[in-house]
Structure formats: structure tokens, C-alpha cells
Design an enzyme around this catalytic site. Structure first.
Site, PDB file in Angstrom:
ATOM      1  N   GLU A 111      -0.847 -36.812 -12.555  1.00 21.45           N
ATOM      2  CA  GLU A 111      -2.279 -36.674 -12.245  1.00 21.45           C
ATOM      3  C   GLU A 111      -3.148 -36.352 -13.466  1.00 21.45           C
ATOM      4  OE1 GLU A 111      -1.949 -34.783  -7.784  1.00 21.45           O
ATOM      5  OE2 GLU A 111      -1.614 -33.437  -9.460  1.00 21.45           O
TER       6      GLU A 111
HETATM    7  C1  TNX Z   1       0.434 -33.060  -6.190  1.00 19.12           C
HETATM    8  S1  TNX Z   1       3.185 -33.634  -6.959  1.00 19.12           S
HETATM    9  C2  TNX Z   1       0.735 -32.473  -7.399  1.00 19.12           C
HETATM   10  C3  TNX Z   1       0.582 -31.021  -7.571  1.00 19.12           C
HETATM   11  C4  TNX Z   1       0.049 -30.367  -6.343  1.00 19.12           C
HETATM   12  C5  TNX Z   1       0.705 -30.971  -5.131  1.00 19.12           C
HETATM   13  C6  TNX Z   1       0.327 -30.327  -3.848  1.00 19.12           C
HETATM   14  C7  TNX Z   1       2.563 -33.634  -8.304  1.00 19.12           C
HETATM   15  C8  TNX Z   1       3.372 -34.190  -9.358  1.00 19.12           C
HETATM   16  N1  TNX Z   1       1.327 -33.145  -8.436  1.00 19.12           N
HETATM   17  O1  TNX Z   1      -0.251 -30.755  -8.674  1.00 19.12           O
HETATM   18  O2  TNX Z   1       0.327 -29.015  -6.408  1.00 19.12           O
HETATM   19  O3  TNX Z   1       0.342 -32.333  -5.069  1.00 19.12           O
HETATM   20  O4  TNX Z   1       1.082 -30.830  -2.795  1.00 19.12           O
END
Ligand code: TNX
Length: 510
Positions: free
Chosen positions: A324
Site C-alpha cells: 500500500e
Molecule cells: C491492509 S494487509 C494492510 C494493513 C492493514 C490491514 C487491515 C496489508 C499488507 N496491509 O496495513 O492493517 O489491511 O486489515
């Protein structure tokens, strides 16, 4: 006839043998989780007595280590003493540890007959997994108030995947060393062998870096919802790593870059492109922060962080996040991952990262953690990397069980206990099967949980399902029989005062 058997019994008491041999037992009905590859019962009983003797080769360090662990667990569970290589062989029942060849390090065999328990494995980790099976046997016998014997038969067992992990996000909310240790104890009971610690994110930096002290002094003070936070000193981290290692669990540290870095950006102005420090962040948005690719100091910073953490991490992996990074442009992202993987390599570790990292020039020894994007996962394979399966729709422990769940999120799915159990990593993504998969990991993000009881609500009982998916053969796994075993583990968790989620869909025992 009665008098005769009484006499016989009396005689046998005199000669130190046992009178209880008539008991009928059913090893195959033992509710082991993860279920073993082979369980064959022979129907009799091994009686647990004081002064049972544990035989092992004292020259062999693996066996010595196993013997000490077995002794302390056996004595704690049974209240009977276990002697190490002493006593008179034919007077007492015995347990024996024998090194044998197995294809896998964690494979083991347990043979229980009336007089002896023989445990075989090829390595210390195999013996340890055997001990956790023995531990479950003892605990269940105790719960059925029958802890004066164990059922006879054979257990032959080996893991499906070499990597069975749990991830804990200690950044969104901080969890103390004691809380993490309590989690480690439970991971060990279910044969999980990796603990991935998500040590940095926007909301807090949780590991002391001596060359950049403000990361924790300032950036460690916040967490979701407020300014409590916390962090591990390097000594505390080492203690956690050793505690895990003692249970044959490898800690995988994660420093999430280039996004998810607000806590670092708030601690050091020079890490920001505009040279100004960011504010500490206590919300739960993602994707707004990024390290600055144009600042020379950024890569010095990463070098220091990775060097210091690698030096106190015995495991082979260093997790660099990479998820992300919505505020990093694509070219910069690729530069970040490429340069960071070189640093990781320089300090002797293999890169692990969320599936997005495949867009850069990842190396074949990289592990891409599949969480959301199947194309990323297959893309990683094309570059020769392996995949760790953590599909958010099935394996995220922070997903709510259903719309009524007290804690958790639901952006990927609601994950009931059954949904969490009833999927097969080998069949989830086309093109990703067996040998491409190193294993399964269940991540627990902590936006909505801040203490052990809340952690337990989300992790238990679903974690047991992921443990079984990672360890047991697909042919052995079946929801109905799993549910029966799980109900027994509900009783076991109760006995350990672990507050798990009592799904109304499962007929738990009162
Ligand atoms: C996605 S999973 C994210 C996290 C969040 C999570 C909450 C991932 C690699 N990144 O930053 O905490 O969703 O479910």
C-alpha cells in the site's frame, strides 16, 4: 474368578507391575490439532507413575534439550516425577528418545505401548513438535480426569509446509513483551514455527534503533487512538527472539517501507522530502506516507535500521513490507525495493515482502507474501520467488467473524471459523501450487485491538485452523471432524483461561 484376579493383582503389586491393564483406550479419538498424518490405536494403556525413567543419549545436545523440556512439562502436567537416565529399568515404566532418520526436520514418531513411550525424530525441532503432541495428550487426559494413563498406539507425523506463521501488528497498538510471550506459548502448542512482528507503521515505531534513537523516543509514543504506544529495547527484542527460539519459533522482523512510515517521518525531519517533520498519527487510514527517494540519508537510514535489526535476528528472513505505498510513485517504489533488498542481502538475510514487491527486480530467494493481488503472487513466481499464503479473504485474523463481531474490520470479508478453515492454499490461486508455496501465515492487524483479551478474541479459535492448514495433509482435513476436535480445544482453551470467540454456530461444551 474374582478372588483369583484379586490375588493376581495383589501378587503383581508385590512384584511392582500394574493391575489396571484392563482399560480400553482409543488413541485415534484424541482431538489433536493439527491432526497427525497417522494415528493408530492399539487399545491399551501406558500407566503414568511416579519415577518413570526417561532414557536418552546424554552426549547428544538435541536429546538433552528435549529431555529437559519433557521432564518439566511431564512433571507439571502429571504431578509425577520423571527421572533422567537413572533408576532401575524393569521396575519403572520408561520413555525413550531416539534419533532416527526422517525426510523432514520436524517429522516425528511417537510409539506408546504398555511399558514404554518411544519418541523418534531426526532433529531437535522434530522432537519439540513431538513434545507438543504429548503435551496435548496429557492435557486432554487431565481434562477427562483420567491422567493416570495414556492410550497406546502410534502417531506418525510431519508438516505439510515448512513455514507456518502468525503475524502480529505491534505498531497500530503496542503489545508488551509479556503479551507477545503469551501468544508465542499458544503458537507453539499448535506447531506454528514463525512469528512475524510488524514492528513499524504510521502509528508507531516499536524497535529501538541505537543510531536513530528518536524513532522510539518520539515515534514510539503514539498508537491508534492516543499517545500511549511503547516499544521494545533491543534487549527486550532479543529476549523475545530467544523465548520464541526456545519453542522452535523463528521471529521475522518487519520494517514496512516505503509507505506506512509516518512514525519515522515524524521522528526525523531529514527523512521527509520537504525537510519538515510529520505529525504523529493515531488514525487508521493507510497510504498517505512515504520515505523520500531523493534524500541520500534515506538509504543510510535503511542501512542502519536493517543492520541493527539483522544483527539481533537469527532467522533467515527480513520483511521489508512494501504494501500500500500509495503515495510513492511507481519508479521510486521500484528503486526503494531494489536498493533495500541489496541492503538486506548485505546483512545476510533473505527478503520477505507483501506481494506488491514483485513489481521491482526481486531475487529468486525472495518470499512474496500473497495477501490481496493474485497477479502479484504469480508475478513473483515468474521471477523465481516463492509465495507465502496469507489471503486476506481467508486468513486475516483481524477480519470480523460476522457483522456482530465486537472487534475487527471487514474490508476483505467476514471470516467465520469455518471459512477460515475450509480452504486449500494449493488451490486458491491458479498457477500457485505445492512447491511454489513455502507455507501459510495468519496476520493479525491491530487497529481495533489493544490488549491480550482482544487479541485472543480475534485469534482464537481461528488460529488453530491456520495451524492445521499449515501442518496437516489436505486429505486429513475435513470440517465436520475438525469441528469436533475444535470443541474439545474450546475446553482446553478454557482451562488455560484463554478467552476465545464462542461462535454461536458451534455447539461448544459448557
Ligand atoms: C491492509 S494487509 C494492510 C494493513 C492493514 C490491514 C487491515 C496489508 C499488507 N496491509 O496495513 O492493517 O489491511 O486489515
Amino acid at each position: 474368578m474374582k478372588q483369583f484376579s484379586f490375588l493376581l493383582c495383589l501378587l503383581s503389586v508385590i512384584f511392582f507391575t500394574h493391575c489396571e491393564q484392563q482399560i480400553e483406550t482409543h488413541l485415534e479419538q484424541f482431538p489433536l490439532i493439527p491432526i497427525a498424518n497417522v494415528m493408530e490405536e492399539t487399545g491399551s494403556a501406558f500407566f503414568i507413575k511416579d519415577n518413570t525413567v526417561l532414557y536418552f543419549d546424554e552426549q547428544d545436545e538435541d536429546l538433552k534439550r528435549t529431555a529437559i523440556k519433557l521432564k518439566s512439562n511431564w512433571e507439571a502436567q502429571t504431578n509425577n516425577s520423571l527421572l533422567l537416565n537413572e533408576g532401575i529399568p524393569f521396575l519403572h515404566s520408561k520413555i525413550e528418545l531416539i534419533k532416527s532418520d526422517f525426510d523432514q526436520e520436524e517429522a516425528y514418531e511417537i510409539n506408546i505401548d504398555k511399558k514404554a513411550i518411544v519418541i523418534r525424530a531426526s532433529a531437535a525441532s522434530g522432537f519439540y513438535r513431538a513434545l507438543t503432541s504429548v503435551d496435548q495428550l496429557l492435557r486432554f487426559q487431565k481434562l477427562s480426569s483420567n491422567l493416570n494413563f495414556l492410550p497406546t498406539g502410534v502417531i506418525r507425523d510431519a508438516p505439510k509446509y515448512s513455514y507456518r506463521g502468525a503475524m502480529l501488528d505491534v505498531s497500530r497498538h503496542f503489545f508488551t513483551v509479556e503479551e507477545v510471550k503469551q501468544y508465542i506459548d499458544l503458537l507453539a502448542l499448535y506447531k506454528i514455527n514463525h512469528l512475524h512482528l510488524h514492528l513499524s507503521d504510521d502509528q508507531g515505531w516499536r524497535i529501538e534503533i541505537k543510531s536513530w534513537p528518536n524513532l522510539t523516543e518520539y515515534g514510539g509514543r503514539s498508537e491508534v487512538g492516543g499517545m500511549t504506544g511503547g516499544f521494545y529495547t533491543q534487549e527486550e527484542y532479543k529476549d523475545l527472539v530467544a523465548y520464541a527460539q526456545d519453542r522452535f519459533i523463528t521471529v521475522v522482523p518487519e520494517i514496512d517501507i516505503p509507505g506506512h512510515t509516518n512514525a519515522a517521518l515524524a521522528s526525523y525531519p531529514e527523512l521527509n522530502c520537504n525537510g519538515k517533520t510529520a505529525e504523529l498519527y493515531t488514525g487508521i487510514e493507510v497510504g498517505f506516507s512515504t520515505l523520500c527517494v531523493d534524500n541520500e540519508i534515506t538509504f543510510q537510514f535503511l542501512d542502519d535500521v536493517i543492520r541493527e535489526i539483522s544483527a539481533i535476528t537469527p532467522g533467515e528472513y527480513f520483511h521489508i513490507g512494501g504494501d500500500e505505498s500509495l503515495s510513492t510513485n511507481e519508479e521510486d517504489y521500484i528503486v526503494f525495493i531494489n536498493k533495500t533488498q541489496d541492503i538486506v542481502e548485505k546483512y545476510g538475510k533473505n527478503v520477505m515482502g507483501w506481494d506488491e514487491i514483485q513489481s521491482s527486480n526481486i531475487k529468486p530467494n525472495t518470499v512474496a507474501q500473497y495477501w490481496a493481488d493474485a497477479d502479484n503472487a504469480t508475478g513473483a513466481l515468474k521471477k523465481g520467488a516463492k509465495v507465502l499464503m496469507s489471503p486476506a479473504k481467508y486468513a486475516y485474523l483481524d477480519m470480523q467473524y460476522d457483522s456482530l463481531s465486537t472487534y475487527g474490520l471487514h474490508w476483505a470479508s467476514y471470516i467465520s471459523i469455518k471459512r477460515g478453515y475450509d480452504w486449500n492454499p494449493d488451490e486458491l490461486v491458479e498457477g500457485i501450487t505445492g512447491e511454489n508455496i513455502i507455507g501459510v501465515e495468519a496476520p493479525l492487524w491491530s487497529e481495533t485491538i489493544s490488549n491480550f483479551e482482544e487479541l485472543s478474541y480475534l485469534a482464537f479459535p481461528r488460529l488453530l485452523g491456520y495451524a492445521e492448514i499449515g501442518w496437516s495433509k489436505t486429505e486429513q482435513r475435513e470440517w465436520d471432524t475438525y469441528q469436533k476436535r475444535l470443541i474439545e480445544h474450546g475446553v482446553l482453551l478454557d482451562s488455560m483461561s484463554i478467552k476465545y470467540y464462542h461462535s454461536p454456530n458451534i455447539p461448544w461444551k459448557k
